[in-house]
Design a protein around this motif. Sequence first.
Motif, mmCIF file in Angstrom:
data_model
loop_
_atom_site.group_PDB
_atom_site.id
_atom_site.type_symbol
_atom_site.label_atom_id
_atom_site.label_comp_id
_atom_site.label_asym_id
_atom_site.label_seq_id
_atom_site.Cartn_x
_atom_site.Cartn_y
_atom_site.Cartn_z
ATOM 1 N N LYS A 36 -5.464 -11.639 -3.896
ATOM 2 C CA LYS A 36 -6.334 -10.898 -4.807
ATOM 3 C C LYS A 36 -7.449 -11.804 -5.292
ATOM 4 C CE LYS A 36 -5.294 -7.737 -7.892
ATOM 5 N NZ LYS A 36 -4.682 -7.038 -9.036
ATOM 6 N N GLU A 37 -8.622 -11.238 -5.429
ATOM 7 C CA GLU A 37 -9.759 -11.997 -5.947
ATOM 8 C C GLU A 37 -10.309 -11.280 -7.155
ATOM 9 O OE1 GLU A 37 -13.011 -13.029 -3.468
ATOM 10 O OE2 GLU A 37 -11.781 -14.163 -2.053
ATOM 11 N N LEU A 38 -10.825 -12.048 -8.082
ATOM 12 C CA LEU A 38 -11.418 -11.456 -9.275
ATOM 13 C C LEU A 38 -12.885 -11.173 -9.014
ATOM 14 C CD1 LEU A 38 -10.901 -10.626 -12.179
ATOM 15 C CD2 LEU A 38 -11.392 -12.957 -12.893
ATOM 16 N N ARG A 39 -13.340 -10.048 -9.535
ATOM 17 C CA ARG A 39 -14.749 -9.676 -9.383
ATOM 18 C C ARG A 39 -15.648 -10.688 -10.080
ATOM 19 N NH1 ARG A 39 -16.954 -7.523 -14.074
ATOM 20 N NH2 ARG A 39 -15.467 -6.991 -15.714
ATOM 21 N N ARG A 40 -16.940 -10.594 -9.833
ATOM 22 C CA ARG A 40 -17.923 -11.409 -10.555
ATOM 23 C C ARG A 40 -18.268 -10.715 -11.876
ATOM 24 N NH1 ARG A 40 -16.142 -14.048 -6.742
ATOM 25 N NH2 ARG A 40 -17.457 -15.214 -5.271
ATOM 26 N N PHE A 41 -18.657 -11.503 -12.857
ATOM 27 C CA PHE A 41 -19.017 -10.966 -14.172
ATOM 28 C C PHE A 41 -20.534 -11.041 -14.336
ATOM 29 C CE2 PHE A 41 -14.644 -12.196 -14.485
ATOM 30 C CZ PHE A 41 -14.067 -11.291 -15.359
ATOM 31 N N VAL A 46 -20.764 -12.149 -19.584
ATOM 32 C CA VAL A 46 -20.463 -13.564 -19.872
ATOM 33 C C VAL A 46 -21.038 -13.956 -21.238
ATOM 34 C CG1 VAL A 46 -20.828 -15.947 -19.102
ATOM 35 C CG2 VAL A 46 -20.342 -14.160 -17.421
ATOM 36 N N ALA A 47 -22.244 -13.489 -21.525
ATOM 37 C CA ALA A 47 -22.859 -13.775 -22.833
ATOM 38 C C ALA A 47 -21.982 -13.232 -23.962
ATOM 39 C CB ALA A 47 -24.265 -13.178 -22.898
ATOM 40 N N ASN A 48 -21.445 -12.009 -23.785
ATOM 41 C CA ASN A 48 -20.548 -11.425 -24.796
ATOM 42 C C ASN A 48 -19.284 -12.245 -24.958
ATOM 43 O OD1 ASN A 48 -22.102 -9.274 -25.610
ATOM 44 N ND2 ASN A 48 -21.305 -7.859 -24.072
ATOM 45 N N LEU A 49 -18.706 -12.682 -23.833
ATOM 46 C CA LEU A 49 -17.487 -13.484 -23.886
ATOM 47 C C LEU A 49 -17.723 -14.805 -24.623
ATOM 48 C CD1 LEU A 49 -16.049 -13.016 -20.271
ATOM 49 C CD2 LEU A 49 -14.833 -12.493 -22.394
ATOM 50 N N LEU A 50 -18.892 -15.391 -24.388
ATOM 51 C CA LEU A 50 -19.184 -16.703 -24.989
ATOM 52 C C LEU A 50 -19.770 -16.603 -26.393
ATOM 53 C CD1 LEU A 50 -20.840 -18.426 -21.876
ATOM 54 C CD2 LEU A 50 -18.520 -18.771 -22.716
ATOM 55 N N GLY A 51 -20.233 -15.403 -26.751
ATOM 56 C CA GLY A 51 -20.857 -15.257 -28.065
ATOM 57 C C GLY A 51 -22.242 -15.850 -28.139
ATOM 58 N N VAL A 52 -22.980 -15.800 -27.007
ATOM 59 C CA VAL A 52 -24.362 -16.292 -26.978
ATOM 60 C C VAL A 52 -25.266 -15.175 -26.465
ATOM 61 C CG1 VAL A 52 -23.641 -18.690 -26.578
ATOM 62 C CG2 VAL A 52 -24.184 -17.231 -24.611
ATOM 63 N N LYS A 53 -26.558 -15.408 -26.490
ATOM 64 C CA LYS A 53 -27.518 -14.425 -25.974
ATOM 65 C C LYS A 53 -27.665 -14.594 -24.457
ATOM 66 C CE LYS A 53 -29.417 -12.469 -29.776
ATOM 67 N NZ LYS A 53 -28.274 -12.588 -30.674
ATOM 68 N N ASP A 54 -27.875 -13.476 -23.785
ATOM 69 C CA ASP A 54 -28.082 -13.512 -22.332
ATOM 70 C C ASP A 54 -29.290 -14.394 -21.990
ATOM 71 O OD1 ASP A 54 -27.988 -12.991 -19.654
ATOM 72 O OD2 ASP A 54 -28.464 -10.868 -19.774
ATOM 73 N N ARG A 77 -27.666 -11.371 -12.371
ATOM 74 C CA ARG A 77 -27.030 -12.697 -12.278
ATOM 75 C C ARG A 77 -25.533 -12.525 -12.485
ATOM 76 N NH1 ARG A 77 -28.882 -15.408 -16.745
ATOM 77 N NH2 ARG A 77 -29.645 -13.424 -17.539
ATOM 78 N N LEU A 78 -24.757 -13.056 -11.552
ATOM 79 C CA LEU A 78 -23.306 -12.872 -11.561
ATOM 80 C C LEU A 78 -22.580 -14.213 -11.615
ATOM 81 C CD1 LEU A 78 -23.146 -10.173 -8.726
ATOM 82 C CD2 LEU A 78 -23.054 -9.756 -11.196
ATOM 83 N N LEU A 87 -19.061 -23.147 -18.277
ATOM 84 C CA LEU A 87 -20.028 -22.915 -19.356
ATOM 85 C C LEU A 87 -19.403 -23.214 -20.719
ATOM 86 C CD1 LEU A 87 -21.679 -19.633 -18.035
ATOM 87 C CD2 LEU A 87 -22.915 -21.766 -18.548
ATOM 88 N N ARG A 88 -18.134 -22.825 -20.890
ATOM 89 C CA ARG A 88 -17.438 -23.121 -22.154
ATOM 90 C C ARG A 88 -17.401 -24.628 -22.403
ATOM 91 N NH1 ARG A 88 -15.158 -19.226 -24.881
ATOM 92 N NH2 ARG A 88 -14.868 -17.188 -23.914
ATOM 93 N N LYS A 89 -17.069 -25.383 -21.360
ATOM 94 C CA LYS A 89 -16.988 -26.851 -21.507
ATOM 95 C C LYS A 89 -18.358 -27.439 -21.854
ATOM 96 C CE LYS A 89 -13.059 -27.478 -18.376
ATOM 97 N NZ LYS A 89 -12.643 -27.885 -17.000
ATOM 98 N N LEU A 90 -19.381 -26.918 -21.210
ATOM 99 C CA LEU A 90 -20.746 -27.399 -21.468
ATOM 100 C C LEU A 90 -21.163 -27.107 -22.910
ATOM 101 C CD1 LEU A 90 -23.521 -28.450 -20.286
ATOM 102 C CD2 LEU A 90 -24.068 -26.047 -19.861
ATOM 103 N N LEU A 91 -20.925 -25.873 -23.355
ATOM 104 C CA LEU A 91 -21.342 -25.478 -24.707
ATOM 105 C C LEU A 91 -20.499 -26.168 -25.780
ATOM 106 C CD1 LEU A 91 -21.861 -21.651 -24.050
ATOM 107 C CD2 LEU A 91 -23.643 -23.366 -24.347
ATOM 108 N N GLU A 92 -19.230 -26.405 -25.487
ATOM 109 C CA GLU A 92 -18.345 -27.072 -26.456
ATOM 110 C C GLU A 92 -18.845 -28.485 -26.764
ATOM 111 O OE1 GLU A 92 -15.059 -27.405 -29.051
ATOM 112 O OE2 GLU A 92 -15.808 -25.620 -28.027
ATOM 113 N N LYS A 93 -19.405 -29.157 -25.736
ATOM 114 C CA LYS A 93 -19.908 -30.533 -25.935
ATOM 115 C C LYS A 93 -21.040 -30.562 -26.950
ATOM 116 C CE LYS A 93 -18.825 -32.398 -21.353
ATOM 117 N NZ LYS A 93 -19.392 -32.631 -20.021
#
Length: 392
Positions: A36-41, A46-54, A77-78, A87-93
């Motif tokens: 099984k493969e997960l779809r692209r987001f 992704v912006a909603n998940l991260l709480g940032v603006k697109d 953009r997917l 992206l989480r790791k980048l933003l956390e820094k």
Amino acid sequence: MQVKERIDRLVGDHAARLSERLMAHRAQLFPPDARKELRRFTSGEVANLLGVKDAYLRKLSLEGRGPQPETGPGGRRLYRSEDILELRKLLEKGTKTPGTYLPGRREGDHLQVITVINFKGGSGKTTTAAHLAQKCALDGYRVLAIDLDPQASLSALHGFQPEFDLLDGGTLYDAIRYDDPLPLSSVIRKTYFTNLDIVPGNLELMEFEHDTPRALAVRGGNLFFTRISDALAEIEANYDLVVIDCPPQLGFLTMSALSAATAVLVTVHPQMLDVMSMCQFLLMTSNLLGVVADAGGDMSYDWMRYLVTRYEPGDGPQNQMVSFMRSLFGDHVLNHSVLKSTAIADAGLTKQTLYEVEKGDFTRSTYERAMESLNAVNGEIESLIQSAWGRG
């Protein structure tokens, strides 16, 4: 004269025919060598998940910072699920508030073990466990899902078909059996969700129910209820959160899972018969766990909550039942409920959750209403997790 059939042979024949048909169905959906493969987001998701603006994600992409999205139809953009973690790791820094983008454990935080239980089938227990595990993984937690139900629906949702993929074991039973248990790490499988691993289940789990009375008779003492917590201790440094989907009965497996739990989630369908069934379940649970506690088991939990599932807000009797539960149990009932939704049910037909399916496969309003309901429930549970760590 009517010829009577032997039930064991009849049931065996039906099981063989059903298994063959399911195997053909799976081969049609997923060829034998496929995983099984997960779809692209989409960047919006992704912006909603991260709480940032697109627009901020677009800026990062243009600057060459972080993972580069793929370009889909219409120039969308997917991102893959592993890109979201990067992206989480980048933003956390760059954040001033630790844990904003990677909300998992810090030094001194204990492993959260959430046991999802109900005595009655059809309460949405497995659906709840699957959506919770997947959403927490998307939100940056390191999650281990354990399928403790011999019917193995949680495993099937994640691409593991118990009667085909686990012929040589590979369930939690291998790690908690009384003779020659294996390390838990040997039965953990990666899923197609970044940050989500699983211990699949199958009928072999029932062996624990058969072995335990013999072990108690031969060895005496209290060893059965520490089996799961002892197994989890080996791998706890690798995870923030464990979600256990329990079988719909109160046996030794469920009691061992409840003894290992730091939190308990009871799913309830708001119908009179279901609530009456839950009443009996709670009485039995209390009595049996009292015995475990008296034998030295740790029965202290961070929290216990009732989650109303398959809720239809327009149904008068259901609303009365929800009000009745809130008046009885107060804050122990989660504020949000999982709505009954054709989107969740239809996703299940293809062994998917709402987080996996494409939004375009559903009526927009149906999809968004179901997604809003699930995100609200999972957000409330994540707040309880943070509170248990002394945050939020």
